[in-house]
Write a protein that holds these residues in place. Structure first.
Motif, PDB file in Angstrom:
ATOM      1  N   ARG A 159      34.053  43.342  37.938  1.00 25.41           N
ATOM      2  CA  ARG A 159      35.324  43.666  38.879  1.00 25.41           C
ATOM      3  C   ARG A 159      34.694  43.573  40.370  1.00 25.41           C
ATOM      4  NH1 ARG A 159      38.500  48.856  36.259  1.00 25.41           N
ATOM      5  NH2 ARG A 159      39.939  48.223  37.923  1.00 25.41           N
ATOM      6  N   PHE A 160      35.532  43.782  41.411  1.00 21.59           N
ATOM      7  CA  PHE A 160      35.385  43.376  42.817  1.00 21.59           C
ATOM      8  C   PHE A 160      34.486  44.711  43.116  1.00 21.59           C
ATOM      9  CE2 PHE A 160      35.649  44.047  47.419  1.00 21.59           C
ATOM     10  CZ  PHE A 160      35.399  42.840  47.659  1.00 21.59           C
ATOM     11  N   GLY A 161      34.856  45.794  42.696  1.00 20.59           N
ATOM     12  CA  GLY A 161      34.215  47.026  43.380  1.00 20.59           C
ATOM     13  C   GLY A 161      32.553  47.432  42.588  1.00 20.59           C
ATOM     14  N   GLU A 162      32.759  46.647  41.528  1.00 23.24           N
ATOM     15  CA  GLU A 162      31.413  46.745  40.771  1.00 23.24           C
ATOM     16  C   GLU A 162      30.302  45.766  41.643  1.00 23.24           C
ATOM     17  OE1 GLU A 162      32.109  47.346  36.009  1.00 23.24           O
ATOM     18  OE2 GLU A 162      32.667  45.348  36.709  1.00 23.24           O
ATOM     19  N   LEU A 163      30.751  44.461  41.788  1.00 24.71           N
ATOM     20  CA  LEU A 163      30.179  43.399  42.443  1.00 24.71           C
ATOM     21  C   LEU A 163      29.546  44.199  43.743  1.00 24.71           C
ATOM     22  CD1 LEU A 163      31.716  40.081  42.137  1.00 24.71           C
ATOM     23  CD2 LEU A 163      29.280  40.572  41.501  1.00 24.71           C
ATOM     24  N   GLU A 214      39.075  40.727  38.062  1.00 22.47           N
ATOM     25  CA  GLU A 214      37.809  40.302  37.494  1.00 22.47           C
ATOM     26  C   GLU A 214      37.269  38.990  37.943  1.00 22.47           C
ATOM     27  OE1 GLU A 214      38.568  43.235  33.540  1.00 22.47           O
ATOM     28  OE2 GLU A 214      38.579  41.070  33.401  1.00 22.47           O
ATOM     29  N   TYR A 215      36.126  39.148  38.018  1.00 27.04           N
ATOM     30  CA  TYR A 215      35.400  37.787  38.361  1.00 27.04           C
ATOM     31  C   TYR A 215      34.378  37.431  37.333  1.00 27.04           C
ATOM     32  CZ  TYR A 215      37.298  38.599  43.154  1.00 27.04           C
ATOM     33  OH  TYR A 215      38.148  38.722  44.111  1.00 27.04           O
ATOM     34  N   GLU A 216      34.377  36.141  37.134  1.00 20.99           N
ATOM     35  CA  GLU A 216      33.312  35.575  35.843  1.00 20.99           C
ATOM     36  C   GLU A 216      32.976  34.218  36.595  1.00 20.99           C
ATOM     37  OE1 GLU A 216      34.591  35.293  31.828  1.00 20.99           O
ATOM     38  OE2 GLU A 216      36.572  35.262  32.714  1.00 20.99           O
ATOM     39  N   MET A 217      31.778  33.866  35.830  1.00 25.09           N
ATOM     40  CA  MET A 217      31.355  32.348  36.156  1.00 25.09           C
ATOM     41  C   MET A 217      32.417  31.220  35.291  1.00 25.09           C
ATOM     42  SD  MET A 217      27.304  32.595  36.064  1.00 25.09           S
ATOM     43  CE  MET A 217      26.889  30.918  36.442  1.00 25.09           C
TER      44      MET A 217
END
Length: 138
Positions: free
Chosen positions: A46-50, A88-91
């Motif tokens: 998630r953005f905040g986790e990154l 959420e972000y992923e490759m």
């Protein structure tokens, strides 16, 4: 012995490998892109986790880097219709093709990392303590 870059870049109608490699390097150049890719290679974030996982990065810079990587097809962004919104972000599958490169870098670092001098981190903005007010209490 593999052909040199020069041998691959000359000739009519041939692909200019030097220019192609410059384009490839540009995809991952930038102060934070490799670190972001390294993290996303491990799992979805998630953005905040990154932001928490990358000390020194600003919210603005993380947003800009993620947008560039999404435009280049390296990162996918999923927005969930929730309150508050969850992103959420992923490759992407294309970016997962870089996995062997990351594994090679990990192996190289395991062998040679101890010989690399530690440099002080000067990334991102430094937090400045607020100035105390000049109001005198009586």
């Amino acid at each position: 012995m593999p052909p040199s870059m020069e041998n691959l870049t000359n000739g009519d109608g041939e692909v200019n490998m030097h220019e192609e490699m410059r384009r490839a390097f540009a995809l991952l150049s930038g102060k934070w892109k490799l670190e972001i890719m390294w993290l996303l290679n491990q799992r979805m974030y998630r953005f905040g986790e990154l932001r928490k996982a990358i000390p020194g990065i600003t919210q603005h810079m993380l947003t800009a880097q993620l947008r560039e990587m999404e435009a280049d097809g390296l990162v996918s962004r999923t927005v969930f219709a929730e309150v508050p919104p969850r992103v959420e972000y992923e490759m992407t599958q294309k970016a997962r093709g870089l996995g062997p490169t990351m594994q090679a870098l990990t192996a190289w670092w395991s062998e040679h990392g101890q010989s690399v001098p530690v440099k002080p981190s000067a990334r991102g903005r430094k937090t400045v303590a607020p100035r105390s007010s000049h109001i005198h209490r009586t």
